[in-house]
Design a protein around this motif. Structure first.
Motif, PDB file in Angstrom:
ATOM      1  N   PHE A  37      23.708  26.376  -6.993  1.00 10.38           N
ATOM      2  CA  PHE A  37      24.639  26.547  -5.944  1.00 10.38           C
ATOM      3  C   PHE A  37      24.229  27.182  -4.437  1.00 10.38           C
ATOM      4  O   PHE A  37      24.299  26.708  -4.015  1.00 10.38           O
ATOM      5  CB  PHE A  37      26.445  27.668  -6.273  1.00 10.38           C
ATOM      6  CG  PHE A  37      26.802  27.326  -4.765  1.00 10.38           C
ATOM      7  CD1 PHE A  37      28.347  26.570  -4.233  1.00 10.38           C
ATOM      8  CD2 PHE A  37      26.306  28.336  -4.240  1.00 10.38           C
ATOM      9  CE1 PHE A  37      28.534  26.332  -3.386  1.00 10.38           C
ATOM     10  CE2 PHE A  37      28.003  28.928  -3.179  1.00 10.38           C
ATOM     11  CZ  PHE A  37      28.569  27.469  -3.174  1.00 10.38           C
ATOM     12  N   TRP A  52      31.011  22.747  -5.491  1.00 13.62           N
ATOM     13  CA  TRP A  52      31.667  24.075  -6.199  1.00 13.62           C
ATOM     14  C   TRP A  52      33.556  23.681  -5.562  1.00 13.62           C
ATOM     15  O   TRP A  52      34.138  24.042  -6.575  1.00 13.62           O
ATOM     16  CB  TRP A  52      31.674  25.087  -4.791  1.00 13.62           C
ATOM     17  CG  TRP A  52      32.642  26.501  -4.814  1.00 13.62           C
ATOM     18  CD1 TRP A  52      33.391  26.745  -4.828  1.00 13.62           C
ATOM     19  CD2 TRP A  52      32.253  27.787  -5.859  1.00 13.62           C
ATOM     20  NE1 TRP A  52      34.550  28.142  -5.668  1.00 13.62           N
ATOM     21  CE2 TRP A  52      32.914  28.727  -5.375  1.00 13.62           C
ATOM     22  CE3 TRP A  52      30.950  27.925  -6.272  1.00 13.62           C
ATOM     23  CZ2 TRP A  52      33.054  29.499  -6.495  1.00 13.62           C
ATOM     24  CZ3 TRP A  52      30.749  29.239  -6.786  1.00 13.62           C
ATOM     25  CH2 TRP A  52      31.678  29.834  -6.662  1.00 13.62           C
ATOM     26  N   THR A 101      37.245  31.466  -7.880  1.00 14.98           N
ATOM     27  CA  THR A 101      36.903  30.930  -7.686  1.00 14.98           C
ATOM     28  C   THR A 101      37.141  29.717  -6.437  1.00 14.98           C
ATOM     29  O   THR A 101      36.950  29.360  -5.476  1.00 14.98           O
ATOM     30  CB  THR A 101      36.465  29.741  -9.162  1.00 14.98           C
ATOM     31  OG1 THR A 101      37.553  28.766  -9.037  1.00 14.98           O
ATOM     32  CG2 THR A 101      35.369  30.319  -9.601  1.00 14.98           C
ATOM     33  N   VAL A 382      25.933  23.655 -11.285  1.00 10.87           N
ATOM     34  CA  VAL A 382      26.935  24.246 -10.707  1.00 10.87           C
ATOM     35  C   VAL A 382      27.850  23.877 -11.864  1.00 10.87           C
ATOM     36  O   VAL A 382      28.846  25.184 -12.008  1.00 10.87           O
ATOM     37  CB  VAL A 382      27.586  23.991  -9.386  1.00 10.87           C
ATOM     38  CG1 VAL A 382      28.971  24.131  -8.931  1.00 10.87           C
ATOM     39  CG2 VAL A 382      26.726  23.938  -8.445  1.00 10.87           C
TER      40      VAL A 382
END
Length: 418
Positions: A37, A52, A101, A382
């Motif tokens: 990331f 993401w 997140t 990721v």
């Protein structure tokens, strides 16, 4: 086996403390995710936040979709799913991490990820504004987490009462808190039944609302001129299917890992395999129900979004998604043998999960960059990071609590749905 022997056997299978080697693996996965990331964020910020977002939605969908599976089984008075239901409930351990997140995305990523944060049409501003986005997203996910946590703790209460004298001393305080103020067996059965009967429909209905809004806010709003009344349904049913597939996969792994052959049987695999098979077909039915009216109406504001994903450079990925989520599971899970066999059920569950992961990318990435396929090693990295977070959370739950429902194990419950 007598009841005491079953209780002692289940208690003896609890790891108590997470395996250190696996803990290190999850940490390594998380580190890979952060590095991947960071690399994307430094070189291609929009691509980084796209990856993401895809994984935030994907892993939250798996965890909450599995909880909805447990609720759906209760709403249908399912008698087959005792062990499988507990495995689905264990994914609730990821929900606070998944919400974290989302907080990162809302706090730092939406300014790069969402185009309307820089310019929004006045007619859309009442809905598409950042304060309202933050409030509705976190309030919805937070309430889902609270309801799911209460449902899982209620489900664990009788197990904690039965096992609290047989588990490792380090777990006794936690089990005593779960079983505190025990009202007596008959009264507890009534109270827990009523509470679970209340929580299950609440979670299912709120899940449909919250995940529909997530689909609008983080996917459809990337192309504000495109609308689809079925898109939210397709999104949250895809998340539900991912929860089913992950539950099936974990059932095949935990049965061997924790020596649960006496409690998780091929009949359980058969039944969860049939559910995965059925909802794979339902996924493609929803796809066709959405595609057909867009095709025959032939309105440019509708067809552009769809045709972008059917033409180069996205065509190959689009048809791969179709093959992984529908064609291969349809052909592979059609017969009884593959559904009962742990290897084949695990394989087709992973195929479905992989297909839905690619589907989330093809929903998001062409709207960010239509000319280049943003799906490569950095996106895989990721995803590995999110896998590490998911594995860490679920392993922690399954180290402390039984992977099967003790009450069902005592009565030989489960596997009756075939």
């Amino acid at each position: 086996m007598s009841h005491d022997a079953i209780l002692a056997d289940i208690a003896s299978k609890l790891p108590v403390r997470p395996n250190k080697r696996k803990r290190n693996i999850w940490m390594a996965c998380f580190a890979i995710g952060l590095i991947s990331f960071g690399f994307l964020l430094f070189t291609q910020p929009q691509r980084a936040w796209g990856a993401w977002t895809v994984n935030t939605l994907y892993w939250l969908g798996i965890a909450q979709g599995a909880i909805v599976l447990a609720c759906a089984i209760r709403l249908g008075n399912g008698r087959w799913a005792g062990p499988v239901m507990r495995i689905a409930e264990s994914f609730s351990a990821y929900l606070p991490w998944g919400i974290a997140t989302m907080v990162v995305l809302l706090g730092a990523g939406i300014w790069t990820y969402l185009p309307w944060t820089h310019h929004v049409e006045p007619r859309q501003a009442a809905y598409l504004n950042v304060p309202f986005l933050v409030v509705r997203t976190l309030a919805g996910l937070g309430l889902l987490w609270w309801l799911s946590r209460d449902l899982v703790r209620t489900s664990l209460r009788t197990d904690a009462h039965l096992l609290r004298d047989k588990v490792d001393p380090s777990l006794k305080n936690d089990y005593a808190k779960l079983a505190a103020d025990w009202r007596g067996d008959e009264e507890e059965v009534r109270v827990q039944r009523d509470r679970l009967a209340m929580r299950a429909p609440q979670i299912v209905l709120l899940y449909a609302i919250v995940f529909t809004m997530l689909a609008w806010d983080f996917i459809m709003s990337l192309t504000p001129e495109w609308v689809s009344t079925l898109f939210g349904w397709w999104f949250f049913m895809g998340a539900f299917l991912s929860g089913i597939a992950m539950t099936a996969f974990m059932a095949t792994q935990l049965r061997d890992k924790y020596k649960l052959e006496s409690y998780i049987t091929p009949n359980h695999f058969w039944d969860i395999g049939k559910i995965a098979f059925g909802f794979s077909i339902f996924w493609v039915y929803q796809f066709w129900s959405q595609y057909l009216p867009i095709w025959y109406a032939n309105l440019p504001e509708e067809t552009g979004w769809v045709f972008l994903r059917f033409e180069q450079p996205w065509r190959t990925l689009g048809f791969t998604v179709f093959g992984f989520v529908f064609v291969l599971p349809f052909l592979g899970l059609m017969n009884m043998h593959t559904k009962k066999n742990p290897f084949w059920l695990a394989l087709f569950s992973l195929i479905i999960l992989s297909g839905l992961w690619m589907e989330r990318h093809i929903l998001v990435m062409p709207s960010l960059q239509p000319d280049v396929v943003w799906l490569g090693l950095p996106e895989v990295g990721v995803t590995i990071g999110f896998l590490g977070l998911f594995g860490w959370a679920v392993q922690g739950f399954l180290s402390k609590y039984p992977a099967v429902k003790v009450t069902d194990a005592l009565i030989g419950g489960g596997g009756h749905g075939h």
